[in-house]
Design an enzyme around this catalytic site. Structure first.
Site, PDB file in Angstrom:
ATOM      1  N   ASP A  90       0.841  -1.193   0.000  1.00  0.00           N
ATOM      2  CA  ASP A  90       0.000   0.000   0.000  1.00  0.00           C
ATOM      3  C   ASP A  90       0.878   1.246   0.000  1.00  0.00           C
ATOM      4  OD1 ASP A  90       0.710  -0.832   2.711  1.00  0.00           O
ATOM      5  OD2 ASP A  90      -0.488   0.856   3.397  1.00  0.00           O
ATOM      6  N   GLU A 153       0.066  -0.970   5.751  1.00  0.00           N
ATOM      7  CA  GLU A 153       1.102  -0.465   6.646  1.00  0.00           C
ATOM      8  C   GLU A 153       0.997   1.034   6.856  1.00  0.00           C
ATOM      9  OE1 GLU A 153       5.080   1.114   7.813  1.00  0.00           O
ATOM     10  OE2 GLU A 153       3.886   1.540   6.027  1.00  0.00           O
TER      11      GLU A 153
END
Length: 488
Positions: A90, A153
């Site tokens: 991400d 994250e």
């Protein structure tokens, strides 16, 4: 073994794969349910990046596993011990002002541009191609290598927490999401909101603050901020424009004023940076609040909140004004970033991101700031709380990683360090951050024009291949006999 040569042979493929992965906008979004009932917990973009990476690994001949779309892994070898490599797919929102499309993977000179090139898609692919080079060279690790893929994250870490409820934790390893030569400690991270309600306007004349917003994420320095003010007397607008001209002349900050209907819009521009290194940016929220302090609003509560911000936060990046200016020798000073601000429905919400020294604790930080919060009768909403971690810099783990780095770069000056960033090293014991930012290179993570040097990309891959080789030797031990190194 000729794994170094194999890395060079795969160079063009590795670069094309990074371009493909960067082209997928994997910013976490709302969950998506497909027609067949499958759930993508972090949105379609993140899921597409995840599927791409797993499919690429399968084509390379690795075993892969998808854990309910919350995360997954790629395995190499069959040893009983697991050497983990924890990365994430991400990315943070792209922001504005890019030279190249942030999701194009454009190459200019020695650089590939795009969101995620350095944080963390580039390093993840470097680790994957390092595994491929070792595999293709015929290397059989004595311990299983597991590249673990995280999917949120940059936000909640819910995915990695879910993954480890289902899967075994690695025995030791690294995350390619920090700095070289190696990271032996990470500061604690706190995210909290300061909230204040304003009573409804009683119809009194004067200047009114209609809206206020700025920032995209707690862990980013705000690049833009905006306020809308309204007054019945046009003379007030003329005074604001005069104040703005003086403010620009005095500070050099970018402040724009324009009419919007019967209101006046105020916008400021700063410089984005990672929330762990706010000194690398300029907070547009703080610029805007500094200007708003020059205005006199009809609401005393609004004036008091603006005064609070400028007196106790402002441009102070170390929490000293707020009372939490802690520091220690091992990790340096606390850092504080005002990441997001929003005013709506007579309430203002300010999101703060704090990175505190390894010798401190979150209760100490809260205890230090509460007297000020209470004095202003504001609410404090506690959010993310990640304790610091610390590994002895003389442990075999750190020494091995640093020596591998030195072998491939010739850099014997830089030492392992403690950082303010928060990585997946916190998710499992005996995991530390290792690259991929090289000493002296410009850090554009979370900023516009994020880019990765193609030369560094290849060097990083060689370093990771060598590190995997060293950490998967049968005689490698994490700890010296009779000595333990535990996360703090």
């Amino acid at each position: 073994m000729d794994y170094i040569q194999r890395i060079e042979t795969n160079k063009d493929l590795q670069i094309r794969c990074l371009q493909d992965l960067v082209s997928i906008k994997s910013v976490v979004s709302n969950p998506v349910m497909t027609k067949n009932g499958e759930v993508y917990p972090f949105g379609k973009g993140v899921q597409d990046a995840f599927a791409y990476t797993l499919n690429l690994a399968k084509e390379m001949g690795f075993e892969t596993k998808n854990v309910d779309n919350y995360g997954g892994h790629i395995d190499f070898g069959y040893g009983e011990e697991i050497v983990g490599i924890l990365g994430h797919l991400d990315v943070v929102p792209e922001g504005e002002g890019w030279t190249f499309d942030p999701y194009d993977g454009a190459i200019a000179g020695d650089y590939i541009y795009g969101r995620g090139t350095t944080d963390d898609k580039g390093p993840v692919l470097a680790a994957l191609f390092a595994m491929k080079a070792l595999k293709d060279a015929g290397y059989e690790p004595a311990k299983k290598v597991r590249l673990i893929l995280g999917l949120d994250e940059e936000t909640s870490w819910e995915g990695m927490e879910y993954y480890f409820r289902k899967e075994k934790m690695p025995d030791y390893g690294f995350t390619p999401d920090g700095d070289f030569p190696a990271i032996h400690g990470e500061k604690g991270i706190l995210v909290f909101d300061i909230a204040k309600k304003f009573p409804k306007a009683n119809g009194s004349s004067g200047l009114e603050l209609r809206s206020l917003c700025g920032g995209n994420a707690a862990n980013m320095v705000s690049e833009k901020a905006r306020a809308v003010v309204k007054a019945d007397d046009s003379k007030i607008y003329e005074q604001i424009k005069e104040h703005a001209a003086d403010f620009r002349a005095e500070t050099g900050y970018k402040l724009h004023v324009k009419g919007v209907g019967k209101s006046l819009e105020l916008t400021t521009e700063g410089k984005s940076a990672h929330g762990a290194t706010p000194e690398a940016g300029l907070n547009a929220i703080s610029v805007l609040m500094a200007f708003l302090a020059k205005l006199n609003f009809a609401s005393d509560d609004v004036n008091v909140f603006i005064d609070f911000y400028n007196q106790y936060i402002g441009f102070d990046l170390h929490g000293e004004q707020l009372g939490c200016g802690f520091a220690d020798v091992a990790s340096g000073r606390l850092t504080l970033n005002a990441g997001v601000i929003k005013l709506e429905k007579q309430a203002v919400d300010l999101t703060i991101n704090v990175r505190y020294p390894v010798s401190c604790s979150s209760p100490q930080v809260y205890e230090a700031i509460l007297p000020v919060i209470n004095r202003y009768d504001m609410g404090l909403i506690r959010g993310k709380d990640r304790a610091p971690i610390f590994m002895d810099p003389e442990s075999p783990m750190i020494e091995t990683l640093v020596n591998v780095y030195r072998k491939h770069t010739g850099d014997t000056e830089n030492q392992s360090m403690v950082i303010g960033g928060g990585t997946y090293a916190r998710c499992a014991k005996n995991v530390v951050a290792f690259g991929g930012l090289f000493p002296g290179d410009e850090d554009l993570m979370h900023q516009k024009d994020e880019r990765l040097s193609l030369e560094r990309f290849m060097t990083m891959t060689k370093i990771y291949a060598d590190a995997i080789y060293q950490l998967t030797q049968k005689d490698f031990v994490l700890m010296e006999k009779g000595k333990e190194y535990e996360d703090k």
